[in-house]
Design an enzyme around this catalytic site. Structure first.
Site, PDB file in Angstrom:
ATOM      1  CB  CYS A  25      36.416 156.617  82.507  1.00 43.81           C
ATOM      2  SG  CYS A  25      35.583 157.395  83.906  1.00 43.81           S
ATOM      3  CG  HIS A  34      32.377 154.087  81.088  1.00 49.00           C
ATOM      4  ND1 HIS A  34      32.053 154.566  79.842  1.00 49.00           N
ATOM      5  CD2 HIS A  34      33.287 154.958  81.591  1.00 49.00           C
ATOM      6  CE1 HIS A  34      32.727 155.684  79.606  1.00 49.00           C
ATOM      7  NE2 HIS A  34      33.497 155.939  80.646  1.00 49.00           N
TER       8      HIS A  34
END
Length: 187
Positions: free
Chosen positions: A163, A147
């Protein structure tokens, strides 16, 4: 007008903020300006692999994400990776892609950080940034994402909860190039 909690994990705002129906700050709302997209840290590089074009290879020790573009070539994006205790390896797939995703911290994250909201609506102030690629293994969501970030200085180190974070400029570029179902190899 909606009200949302904006205390975000290492991210953007503190306090309660008024948001317009579209999720963007209104003039005079007291919110900071829309976050900058950040620089592109993308480079075309020589890259030897047996993987097919369209495959993402993440090399955590390099803090780099490679998108294989052709034999012997890839796009290299600078990324942030999981901090100590939050790193992982393996092969997954891109299960979904979302523009300006909403963010729902996993229950494990909220247990560690109880001040986090249950959900942050989609829009420019959410900590997943401009785009998110959702990663799955054997058809099950891993809860890990590739992201963006609203803090361009938040790229290039070990600091996430597992992440992989790019600048918003780079995640928008990657988002356009990667198909749902693409293979992701995390090394």
């Amino acid at each position: 007008m909606r009200r949302m909690a904006t205390r975000l994990a290492g991210a953007c705002l503190i306090g309660i903020a008024s948001m317009s129906a579209g999720g963007f700050a209104e003039a005079g709302s007291g919110l900071p300006p829309i976050p900058a997209m950040g620089p592109s840290l993308r480079k075309t590089v020589a890259f030897q692999t047996g993987e097919q074009p369209g495959t993402i290879i993440i090399r955590k020790n390099e803090k780099a994400l490679y998108l294989v573009t052709s034999k012997g070539q890839a796009l290299r994006y600078q990324i942030s990776v999981g901090r100590d205790g939050f790193g992982w390896t393996g092969t997954v797939k891109v299960a979904a892609k979302t523009e300006w995703p909403e963010w729902r911290p996993p229950k494990e994250m909220r247990a560690r950080r109880p001040e986090l909201p249950a959900m942050v609506p989609a829009g420019p102030y959410n900590p997943l940034g401009a785009r998110a690629l959702y990663l799955a293994r054997d058809g099950r969501d891993t809860l890990y994402r590739i992201h963006g970030t609203n803090d361009p200085k938040g790229v290039g180190f070990d600091g996430t909860s597992g992440c992989f974070r790019l600048t918003n400029t780079d995640v928008i570029d990657l988002f356009r190039r990667v198909a749902v179902g693409a293979k992701v190899v995390v090394e």
